[in-house]
Design a protein around this motif. Structure first.
Motif, PDB file in Angstrom:
ATOM      1  N   ALA A 184       0.905  53.187-100.129  1.00 24.23           N
ATOM      2  CA  ALA A 184       1.960  53.275 -99.116  1.00 24.23           C
ATOM      3  C   ALA A 184       1.869  54.665 -98.489  1.00 24.23           C
ATOM      4  CB  ALA A 184       3.331  53.056 -99.750  1.00 24.23           C
ATOM      5  N   TRP A 185       1.463  54.717 -97.214  1.00 23.26           N
ATOM      6  CA  TRP A 185       1.214  55.980 -96.519  1.00 23.26           C
ATOM      7  C   TRP A 185       2.402  56.371 -95.643  1.00 23.26           C
ATOM      8  CZ3 TRP A 185      -3.228  58.934 -97.114  1.00 23.26           C
ATOM      9  CH2 TRP A 185      -4.265  58.326 -97.843  1.00 23.26           C
ATOM     10  N   ILE A 230       3.454  65.619-102.648  1.00 18.58           N
ATOM     11  CA  ILE A 230       4.750  65.668-103.340  1.00 18.58           C
ATOM     12  C   ILE A 230       5.393  67.048-103.231  1.00 18.58           C
ATOM     13  CG2 ILE A 230       4.204  63.805-104.945  1.00 18.58           C
ATOM     14  CD1 ILE A 230       3.692  65.918-107.108  1.00 18.58           C
ATOM     15  N   LEU A 231       4.619  68.061-102.835  1.00 14.39           N
ATOM     16  CA  LEU A 231       5.201  69.396-102.658  1.00 14.39           C
ATOM     17  C   LEU A 231       6.282  69.407-101.587  1.00 14.39           C
ATOM     18  CD1 LEU A 231       1.982  71.627-102.850  1.00 14.39           C
ATOM     19  CD2 LEU A 231       3.815  71.483-104.549  1.00 14.39           C
ATOM     20  N   LEU A 280       3.775  52.676-110.088  1.00 19.17           N
ATOM     21  CA  LEU A 280       3.941  53.354-108.799  1.00 19.17           C
ATOM     22  C   LEU A 280       3.864  54.857-109.039  1.00 19.17           C
ATOM     23  CD1 LEU A 280       7.039  51.380-107.411  1.00 19.17           C
ATOM     24  CD2 LEU A 280       4.636  50.771-107.219  1.00 19.17           C
ATOM     25  N   PHE A 281       2.896  55.515-108.413  1.00 19.28           N
ATOM     26  CA  PHE A 281       2.710  56.934-108.698  1.00 19.28           C
ATOM     27  C   PHE A 281       2.078  57.676-107.520  1.00 19.28           C
ATOM     28  CE2 PHE A 281      -1.093  54.707-110.056  1.00 19.28           C
ATOM     29  CZ  PHE A 281      -2.141  55.514-109.590  1.00 19.28           C
ATOM     30  N   HIS A 335       1.112  59.694 -99.997  1.00 19.24           N
ATOM     31  CA  HIS A 335       0.875  58.266-100.217  1.00 19.24           C
ATOM     32  C   HIS A 335       1.162  57.901-101.662  1.00 19.24           C
ATOM     33  CE1 HIS A 335      -2.994  60.385-100.766  1.00 19.24           C
ATOM     34  NE2 HIS A 335      -3.299  59.459-101.664  1.00 19.24           N
ATOM     35  N   LEU A 336       1.814  56.768-101.806  1.00 20.35           N
ATOM     36  CA  LEU A 336       2.179  56.222-103.109  1.00 20.35           C
ATOM     37  C   LEU A 336       1.151  55.179-103.510  1.00 20.35           C
ATOM     38  CD1 LEU A 336       4.475  55.919-105.347  1.00 20.35           C
ATOM     39  CD2 LEU A 336       5.254  53.968-103.963  1.00 20.35           C
TER      40      LEU A 336
END
Length: 396
Positions: free
Chosen positions: A214-215, A263-264, A300-301, A314-315
């Motif tokens: 997922a972008w 994630i930052l 999910l990560f 992106h996930l």
């Protein structure tokens, strides 16, 4: 007082003659699986019983099966040379049911089962520098090409060969307000032709499982595909006074909408966005692939660190897939991220709490050379063992 008589063998169970009784005295020393206790020079009673019935006594081996962290099934030839081109089946202790294996595809196996590793130990200063490096990168190129959809000639290969053939495997998770939306679709390099054939509802039971991403889609990114997915050209329409801007820092300054590069960039105010992304990802899995939260293993990560070329948040969305310990070492679950942010903590503290900020990375990815990374060093032998699957890398 009545005395108790000793039990006697029934005549029906007595042997017809003494010659047959000699067959009860088995020479267990001659049985291959019978091992003698060196102190008593005798085989155990249980072992003698098993041998008498022709059963291998492999209790000691079986007792270890559920003690190791990973158990791996992999193809090899008669001489024991391993063939990495078929991937591997992995069972992880405390995660998978006993005897349940998940498939790790050849690409992931060959990439991560390596001795070419570099160790970095991050600090808050490094994280600030890395965040700036990611902000100075453009939106991931293959995502941009896909987002242009059919507005370019020739159009993107993924758009033509995957989206146009099976549009249901693409889903747009709309933003909250004017923020970032997320485009969910198959991680094409790691998947089979099943996606273009429309056969997706059986993927949870197939060896390959499901692997999506997922972008994040910033408002200044191309919106052509988003409009086509939604069937409404007004959705995702970039305002006429706003141009497409692929440089992520400039896009952020232009609109006041935060660019999500890794994630930052996640903060406490993003918890609601992450919860929506998680919910939409689950719903897409259920609606499109027939996934069951009760029966299937869903993961999910986010990865960190990432390469600047893929520095668009992106996930990873995995179902019934095996993973490599080296890849897992830099995976941050969405629930872990949400919980941490909800507690009022920063992403920095979450990253630095992972093995005291120490990350071991494949040198092939060149992640240890990114601007902002500290000087790398060679990992310890114990680290190599911890981050490799128990298979013969020397046989590759």
């Amino acid at each position: 007082m009545t005395s108790i008589q000793a039990l006697q063998c029934s005549a029906a169970t007595m042997l017809a003659d003494s010659s047959q009784s000699r067959h009860l005295d088995l020479d267990v020393q001659a049985v291959r699986n019978s091992q003698v206790n060196p102190k008593t020079h005798k085989a155990s009673a249980i072992r003698r019983t098993l041998d008498a019935y022709g059963i291998d006594d492999n209790r000691k081996t079986l007792s270890k099966l559920n003690q190791d962290k990973y158990h791996v099934l992999i193809k090899s030839d008669e001489s024991g040379v391993i063939d990495f081109n078929h991937g591997a089946y992995i069972s992880k202790n405390l995660e998978d049911d006993y005897g349940s294996f998940r498939w790790l595809n050849p690409r992931g196996l060959q990439k991560y089962q390596t001795d070419d590793l570099a160790q970095v130990t991050l600090t808050t200063t490094n994280l600030a520098q890395l965040q700036q490096t990611y902000k100075d990168a453009n939106v991931t190129q293959f995502l941009v090409e896909l987002l242009y959809g059919n507005s370019r000639e020739p159009s993107d290969k993924v758009y033509k060969e995957v989206y146009k053939e099976n549009p249901d495997v693409f889903h747009y998770s709309a933003p909250l307000g004017t923020g970032n939306g997320f485009l969910i679709y198959p991680n094409i390099p790691y998947m089979s032709q099943t996606y273009t054939a429309g056969q997706v509802t059986d993927l949870p039971t197939r060896p390959e499982g499901i692997q999506l991403t997922a972008w994040a889609v910033h408002p200044t990114a191309p919106q052509n595909l988003i409009q086509e997915i939604n069937g409404d050209l007004s959705i995702g329409q970039i305002p006429s006074n706003q141009k497409i801007e692929l440089h992520q820092h400039r896009a952020e300054l232009m609109t006041g909408v935060k660019s999500l590069t890794s994630i930052l960039d996640l903060e406490q105010g993003d918890v609601e966005m992450l919860e929506k992304l998680k919910l939409d990802s689950f719903q897409h899995l259920v609606d499109t692939y027939g996934v069951s939260a009760e029966k299937d293993k869903i993961s999910l990560f986010f990865h960190f660190p990432v390469a600047p070329s893929t520095a668009t948040l992106h996930l990873h969305i995995w179902v019934n897939k095996g993973d490599h310990p080296l890849n897992e070492s830099r995976a941050f679950g969405i629930d872990e991220v949400i919980h941490h942010l909800r507690q009022g903590e920063t992403i920095d503290t979450l990253i630095l709490s992972r093995n005291d900020g120490q990350f071991i990375l494949p040198t092939k990815d060149m992640l240890h050379k990114i601007k902002g990374m500290p000087e790398s060093k060679t990992p310890r032998p114990a680290d190599y063992r911890e981050l490799k699957l128990p298979i013969g890398i020397e046989n590759r």
